[in-house]
Design an enzyme around this catalytic site. Sequence first.
Site, PDB file in Angstrom:
ATOM      1  CD  GLU A  92      -3.124  33.299   6.261  1.00 23.34           C
ATOM      2  OE1 GLU A  92      -2.012  32.763   6.431  1.00 23.34           O
ATOM      3  OE2 GLU A  92      -3.262  34.465   5.834  1.00 23.34           O
ATOM      4  CG  PHE A 138      -2.137  41.340  -5.913  1.00 21.32           C
ATOM      5  CD1 PHE A 138      -0.825  40.872  -5.850  1.00 21.32           C
ATOM      6  CD2 PHE A 138      -2.728  41.846  -4.760  1.00 21.32           C
ATOM      7  CE1 PHE A 138      -0.115  40.915  -4.660  1.00 21.32           C
ATOM      8  CE2 PHE A 138      -2.011  41.896  -3.571  1.00 21.32           C
ATOM      9  CZ  PHE A 138      -0.712  41.431  -3.514  1.00 21.32           C
ATOM     10  CD  GLN A 139      -2.694  39.008  -1.728  1.00 12.44           C
ATOM     11  OE1 GLN A 139      -3.742  39.428  -1.265  1.00 12.44           O
ATOM     12  NE2 GLN A 139      -1.572  38.906  -1.010  1.00 12.44           N
ATOM     13  CE  LYS A 175     -11.790  44.571  -1.426  1.00  8.42           C
ATOM     14  NZ  LYS A 175     -10.479  45.219  -1.431  1.00  8.42           N
ATOM     15  CG  MET A 232       7.477   8.267  13.925  1.00  7.36           C
ATOM     16  SD  MET A 232       7.513   6.824  15.020  1.00  7.36           S
ATOM     17  CE  MET A 232       6.016   7.071  15.966  1.00  7.36           C
TER      18      MET A 232
HETATM   19  C1  LIG Z   1       4.002  18.481   8.279  1.00  7.41           C
HETATM   20  C2  LIG Z   1       4.704  17.199   8.420  1.00  7.41           C
HETATM   21  N1  LIG Z   1       5.905  16.993   7.855  1.00  7.41           N
HETATM   22  C3  LIG Z   1       6.546  15.816   8.004  1.00  7.41           C
HETATM   23  C4  LIG Z   1       5.991  14.804   8.721  1.00  7.41           C
HETATM   24  C5  LIG Z   1       6.730  13.457   8.868  1.00  7.41           C
HETATM   25  N2  LIG Z   1       7.031  13.214  10.291  1.00  7.41           N
HETATM   26  C6  LIG Z   1       6.298  12.395  11.057  1.00  7.41           C
HETATM   27  S1  LIG Z   1       6.830  12.321  12.632  1.00  7.41           S
HETATM   28  C7  LIG Z   1       8.097  13.359  12.317  1.00  7.41           C
HETATM   29  C8  LIG Z   1       9.055  13.757  13.402  1.00  7.41           C
HETATM   30  C9  LIG Z   1       8.432  14.600  14.441  1.00  7.41           C
HETATM   31  O1  LIG Z   1       9.423  15.112  15.289  1.00  7.41           O
HETATM   32  P1  LIG Z   1       9.038  15.704  16.692  1.00  7.41           P
HETATM   33  O2  LIG Z   1       7.917  16.653  16.561  1.00  7.41           O
HETATM   34  O3  LIG Z   1      10.256  16.207  17.367  1.00  7.41           O
HETATM   35  O4  LIG Z   1       8.444  14.438  17.456  1.00  7.41           O
HETATM   36  P2  LIG Z   1       9.189  13.139  18.002  1.00  7.41           P
HETATM   37  O5  LIG Z   1       8.927  12.039  17.028  1.00  7.41           O
HETATM   38  O6  LIG Z   1      10.642  13.463  18.127  1.00  7.41           O
HETATM   39  O7  LIG Z   1       8.537  12.881  19.313  1.00  7.41           O
HETATM   40  C10 LIG Z   1       8.102  13.746  10.969  1.00  7.41           C
HETATM   41  C11 LIG Z   1       9.096  14.618  10.355  1.00  7.41           C
HETATM   42  C12 LIG Z   1       4.717  15.032   9.263  1.00  7.41           C
HETATM   43  N3  LIG Z   1       4.052  14.096   9.941  1.00  7.41           N
HETATM   44  N4  LIG Z   1       4.106  16.226   9.135  1.00  7.41           N
END
Ligand SMILES: Cc1ncc(C[n+]2csc(CCOP(=O)(O)OP(=O)(O)O)c2C)c(N)n1
Lengths: 164, 578
Positions: free
Chosen positions: B51, B113-114, B163, B485
């Site tokens: 979703e 439920f749900q 529903k 990052m």
């Molecule tokens: C749902 C979610 N969880 C955690 C984060 C924190 N976060 C920001 S950038 C990142 C790393 C992303 O890794 P990747 O997709 O491999 O991109 P890269 O920075 O390596 O290019 C994380 C964990 C986020 N932005 N969104």
Amino acid sequence: MKRIISILLENESGALSRVVGLFSQRGYNIDTLTVAPTDDDTLSRLTLTTQGDDHMAEQIVKQLHKLIDTIKVVDLTVGPHIERELMLVKLKASDNDIRAEVKSCVEIFRGTIVDVTPNTYTVQLAGDSEKLDAFIEAVREIGIMEVVRSGVSGIARGDKFLRV
Amino acid sequence: MELLSGGDILIRALKDAGVKDVWGYPGGAALHIYDALYRQDDVFHILVRHEQAAVHAADGFSRATGEVGTALVTSGPGATNAITGIATAYMDSIPMVVISGQVPLSKIGQDAFQETDMVGVSRPIVKHSFLVTRAEDIAETIAKAYYIASTGRPGPVVVDIPKDVTDPSYKVAYEWPTETKMRSYQPTDKGHRGQIKRAVKTLLGAKRPVIYTGGGIVIDNAAEHLIALAKKLNFPVTNTLMGLGGYPGTDQQYLGMLGMHGTYEANTAMHHADVIFAVGARFDDRVTNDLEKFCPHATIIHVDVDPTTVSKNIEAHIPIVGTCTSVLTEMLSIAEQLDIEPDAEALAEWWQQIDQWRADKGIYTESRYEPSSGTCIKPQDVIKMLYKITGGEAIVTSDVGQHQMFAAQYYLFDKPRMWINSGGLGTMGFGLPAAMGCKRAFPDTDVACVTGEGSIQMCIQELSTCTQHNLPVKIINLNNAALGMVRQWQDMNYSSRYSESVYEDSLPDFVKLAEAYGHVGMKITHLDELEEKMRECFAMKDRTVFMDICVDRSEHVYPMQVPGGSMRDLWLNKTERA
Ligand SMILES: Cc1ncc(C[n+]2csc(CCOP(=O)(O)OP(=O)(O)O)c2C)c(N)n1
Ligand SMILES: [Mg+2]
């Protein structure tokens, strides 16, 4: 400083929770909150009090206004206004000296005794919050059993009014 | 008058609201609705695999087209799975309607439920929400939902439908409201004329102006108005992450993105500006850096449709509440009436200064990053290649991380609605489903999802949706084998202690994974293959292609604002500070 904010709200399910939720979501406190339908039962009138500087008050008013259910919002504190709160206080009052003392206190504060038992007096008092605070201080030594305050209701003085 | 069941009314109302596609996933509480969908051909349903993706896809569709996206989910887990998508849309002011099934009215509050209180759970992340309690109210509620979602400052609206309200055995008259009016909701349109006039005069008197624009320009389709005004005044323009494409990325007056990973020229110009003209932007903390040190010399003019945004973070000297289009139009006409010209001499000097900044340490100067060579492919060069091969004409969606910032910096967007990313919430997993939404809207346009091996795995299951519904998007995976990052922050602030940001040995074989879903997979490890393979990828118009590109693992995103500093306090690379 203390702010009294008045809101005219659609009387619909969920509307009140949006107002309350907004305060916790944005990190504002609600000190008091009163709400009831108006003469037009599709509308609720809500008064709440909070603390904040001008910037914060402006943000609160704007944020409240942004809620889809709010029709009008004003910060009553910026102009002349009337503030009223209702309080019920149950006091320990078993001996005669104390009963006399309570009576005179109630008279001074222009309250009424609305319920009496051999051991208690229940006092009703209306006024602004400071007056109610003062009464509580005055009778604190006597022995307060219970305090119920309605929270502030407010209305602007003069020709201004909040209506759709 | 025709008698219809609640389920049929809902679908008919969607059609009358102009909805063509619904992204969704069925379940118990939504089954009457799904049956109604089955028995008609007007509204098309696209089955996703989670979703969250339904909401992101509807969101991507909305960002690319400007129309209201629609998602449909069941109660309980269906509804809660949608929450991340709704929050993403809310933070970026994306018009959207999310319809959720709910347990029958008689069961509400019974821990059925749900059962999840969807209106309650979603309350802080929606523009508005409705719980529909009678079949008779469905049409009007849907009309209101689309009206609220798309007007004023747009945003997601949730419509929760128990529903029994869609019960096929209960039929009522259907009527689509001719007009939607709400006494409690009247969004502002035109700004205050006196304020607008003051703003124009201030702009005309400016010596070191910067126009700073955000997502509002894109959302309100105000790019042309912005260009007209910027050209008339000959002022420099910078865009936020959300505003990219709002002003042409290749135009000489464009300074690039501003903020945390903004360009040296944009951030430095902002810092020295005497007048800042902010339009459809919100002085977000990822833009301003330390508020105390923000643009010390500037008179600030702030235009936004949302009154709560104006003067929220930075006090505006000239606040204007109105839509970007209406205010910019009025400004242009006032500027033409007034017999004042911009200060050409001061502007020439300002431009000379800006060009100097650009030449010294600008984002496109040679020395910004080491060149790629052999097996060391720089992520920046992948984005430049993507730009070259797509001719700057692709819709680019992104996930969140370093790859997102590289895409924002190095793909130059000349038009709005070409750059689709989760700016406000920063939601990993957004990119692929959003790309599906874009491809559905524009089947003949190249849609590239620039992602990382971390983000793509958050909604990877949607590769199956691409197969079922023939959505040939191109996945450009900048694979640095890490949550890049996060690792960058750990390099900069935690002495390179890579706490839970690396997982090299457990990454899947993305080529096989793509193939398992019936798509094309490519792995690129050498610079020499990049161009040819990418050309091949985009030549396969009707295939979903997953390009797994191994990029330099040690690369950081620069510039980067120094925490607690002013706009212009920047790291320019690992050792050099501005
Ligand atoms: C749902 C979610 N969880 C955690 C984060 C924190 N976060 C920001 S950038 C990142 C790393 C992303 O890794 P990747 O997709 O491999 O991109 P890269 O920075 O390596 O290019 C994380 C964990 C986020 N932005 N969104
Ligand atoms: Mg990565």
